[in-house]
Scaffold this motif. Structure first.
Motif, PDB file in Angstrom:
ATOM      1  N   LEU A 120       7.163   9.360   7.335  1.00  0.00           N
ATOM      2  CA  LEU A 120       7.353  10.126   6.108  1.00  0.00           C
ATOM      3  C   LEU A 120       7.922  11.515   6.415  1.00  0.00           C
TER       4      LEU A 120
ATOM      5  N   GLU B 131       2.877   6.014   9.958  1.00  0.00           N
ATOM      6  CA  GLU B 131       3.421   6.180   8.602  1.00  0.00           C
ATOM      7  C   GLU B 131       3.586   7.648   8.242  1.00  0.00           C
TER       8      GLU B 131
ATOM      9  N   LEU C  45       4.893   5.505  -1.937  1.00  0.00           N
ATOM     10  CA  LEU C  45       5.157   6.682  -1.110  1.00  0.00           C
ATOM     11  C   LEU C  45       6.592   6.714  -0.612  1.00  0.00           C
TER      12      LEU C  45
ATOM     13  N   ILE D 133      -3.047   6.809   5.038  1.00  0.00           N
ATOM     14  CA  ILE D 133      -1.798   6.854   5.783  1.00  0.00           C
ATOM     15  C   ILE D 133      -2.108   6.870   7.275  1.00  0.00           C
TER      16      ILE D 133
ATOM     17  N   ARG E  34       0.821  -1.209   0.000  1.00  0.00           N
ATOM     18  CA  ARG E  34       0.000   0.000   0.000  1.00  0.00           C
ATOM     19  C   ARG E  34       0.857   1.263   0.000  1.00  0.00           C
ATOM     20  N   THR E  35       1.982   1.244   0.712  1.00  0.00           N
ATOM     21  CA  THR E  35       2.783   2.464   0.876  1.00  0.00           C
ATOM     22  C   THR E  35       4.087   2.462   0.079  1.00  0.00           C
ATOM     23  N   SER E  36       4.303   1.451  -0.747  1.00  0.00           N
ATOM     24  CA  SER E  36       5.590   1.362  -1.450  1.00  0.00           C
ATOM     25  C   SER E  36       5.829   2.567  -2.358  1.00  0.00           C
TER      26      SER E  36
ATOM     27  N   HIS F 146      -1.060  12.231  -3.074  1.00  0.00           N
ATOM     28  CA  HIS F 146      -1.522  10.889  -2.678  1.00  0.00           C
ATOM     29  C   HIS F 146      -2.866  11.004  -1.956  1.00  0.00           C
TER      30      HIS F 146
ATOM     31  N   LEU G 134      -4.643   7.747  -0.864  1.00  0.00           N
ATOM     32  CA  LEU G 134      -3.880   6.769  -0.082  1.00  0.00           C
ATOM     33  C   LEU G 134      -4.142   6.943   1.411  1.00  0.00           C
TER      34      LEU G 134
ATOM     35  N   ALA H 226       6.745  -0.110   8.298  1.00  0.00           N
ATOM     36  CA  ALA H 226       7.167   0.788   7.219  1.00  0.00           C
ATOM     37  C   ALA H 226       8.680   0.860   7.069  1.00  0.00           C
TER      38      ALA H 226
ATOM     39  N   HIS I   9      10.664  -1.132   4.281  1.00  0.00           N
ATOM     40  CA  HIS I   9      10.877  -0.713   2.890  1.00  0.00           C
ATOM     41  C   HIS I   9      12.368  -0.585   2.604  1.00  0.00           C
TER      42      HIS I   9
END
Length: 413
Positions: free
Chosen positions: A133, A129, A36, A125, A32-34, A120, A123, A163, A166
């Protein structure tokens, strides 16, 4: 270390985050967050940033902070991400030896929020997360005066779906394996290990320090099949929990800088909520965020006669929401160890994750039937603390409770 805590500014920042991203709950989803986070992963690779990922049930924070201290002492540009915070939201953002000011963090929060709305908008979040970020945008900002050399990422929960996973770890470690967050990570040690060991990478070092041979056997099998450079540290029976975490950090540091001198462990500092001390009203308060069964067990080891640690006059504790069985096991351990020499006080605190007062009262009632009044239940811990004079007070349990006590002390000094 945060030295200019401001309750009003903390509330303002947290209200902004929670109103837009909710409370801090585990929201897995690397796929889902890749999109980002991939930009910052690519930047770390392109800039040859050495990335360390630190997983484990207990000990992650101390290990991460100690490694950061060692790298900064060696004059390396190092940024550290940790979670959760104890006293201040700003603890999560340690960038090249500096903590952001409230004003700087507020600006970055709004910039990141506007970036997400623009780029985004569909998306989802989470609280965690979003802050991660924000951290990465600061670390990899083109305006940063000094390019980053080392990135230390503490896993928030688990590892496989966190997260921070990643990023490809140049070095990973698992500080400990025990039962916590069982509804998410599972109740068996093999399930918990599988969640945490996933932060390791092929041909890269993975440090562990497991006492259980079963965990070592599982780790050896996993590392062999995945081509991971497993480096188990020997368990030294005389070492306490904090010394083990320091040793883990030293081994990772030596992997990066094998020629550098290592300061003696006795000279390494304590960090927020990890044997940190504060004075208030003539009392000395020691803060240890021991919040699960293994954490309580290891904390108790610190007060064994051979360590020389002064015995507390008072043990003040409160828990986050947990199963009744786990709570009862932890309380029994504490009362069996401290109950005949220390005043043991259990209380509640104000937080969405705090244990309900009716459950605290149930525990007090059950244990005092067995232990004949060894456990004191107070609803107003602030009034209780104000009555103590020249006492050594151990504050333990939930990290959220530790933070609440520290906030009270700072606002009343």
């Amino acid at each position: 270390m945060i030295t200019d805590f401001n309750e009003e500014k903390e509330i303002k920042l947290l209200d902004f985050i929670q109103s837009n991203y909710g409370l801090e709950v585990f929201t897995p989803g690397l796929e889902r967050t890749s999109a980002l986070f991939c930009r910052y992963v690519d930047m770390a690779r392109a800039q040859s940033v050495k990335t360390t990922v630190i997983a484990g049930t207990n000990g992650k924070g101390q290990t991460a902070h100690t490694l950061c201290y060692l790298l900064e002492t060696a004059q390396l540009s190092t940024s550290l991400w940790t979670s959760p915070h104890i006293l201040s939201l700003r603890e999560r953002f340690h960038v090249d030896g500096l903590d952001l000011s409230y004003e700087e963090l507020e600006i970055e929060l709004h910039k990141t929020h506007n970036f997400l709305k623009k780029n985004h908008s569909t998306l989802h979040i989470s609280f965690y997360e979003f802050l991660f970020l924000v951290f990465l945008r600061i670390v990899f900002s083109p305006d940063k005066k000094r390019p980053i050399q080392h990135l230390i990422l503490e896993v928030g929960l688990g590892g496989r779906l966190d997260a921070v996973n990643h990023f490809d770890a140049d070095c990973a470690c698992i500080t400990s394996i025990s039962r916590d967050h069982q509804s998410i990570l599972g109740s068996r040690f093999d399930q918990i290990l599988n969640e945490k060991i996933a932060v390791s990478r092929r041909e890269k070092p993975l440090f562990t320090q497991f006492k259980l041979q079963y965990l070592n056997q599982l780790t050896a099998k996993y590392c062999d099949s995945h081509g991971i450079d497993w480096r188990p540290l020997p368990v030294v029976s005389d070492n306490n929990y904090f010394e083990e975490n320091q040793k883990m950090a030293i081994e990772i540091f030596s992997t990066y800088l094998p020629q550098n001198d290592i300061p003696p462990q006795s000279s390494l500092p304590n960090f927020k909520g990890r044997r940190e001390e504060m004075t208030f009203n003539g009392n000395t308060l020691i803060f240890i965020g021991a919040h699960n069964i293994d954490g309580i067990r290891r904390m108790i080891e610190l007060f064994s006669p051979q360590t020389g640690q002064n015995w507390p006059d008072v043990v003040l504790l409160s828990f986050s929401k947990r199963s009744s069985n786990e709570l009862e096991v932890m309380l029994k351990m504490l009362l069996d160890f401290f109950g005949n020499k220390s005043k043991v006080v259990i209380t509640g605190f104000v937080h969405p994750k705090a244990l309900e007062l009716n459950e605290v009262a149930r525990l007090e009632n059950k244990f005092n039937k067995i232990n004949k009044g060894l456990l004191d239940f107070v609803t107003d811990w602030k009034a209780e603390v104000s009555l103590f004079k020249n006492q050594k007070i151990l504050v333990c349990g939930s990290y959220y409770f530790v933070g609440e006590v520290q906030r009270y002390i700072i606002s009343n000094i």
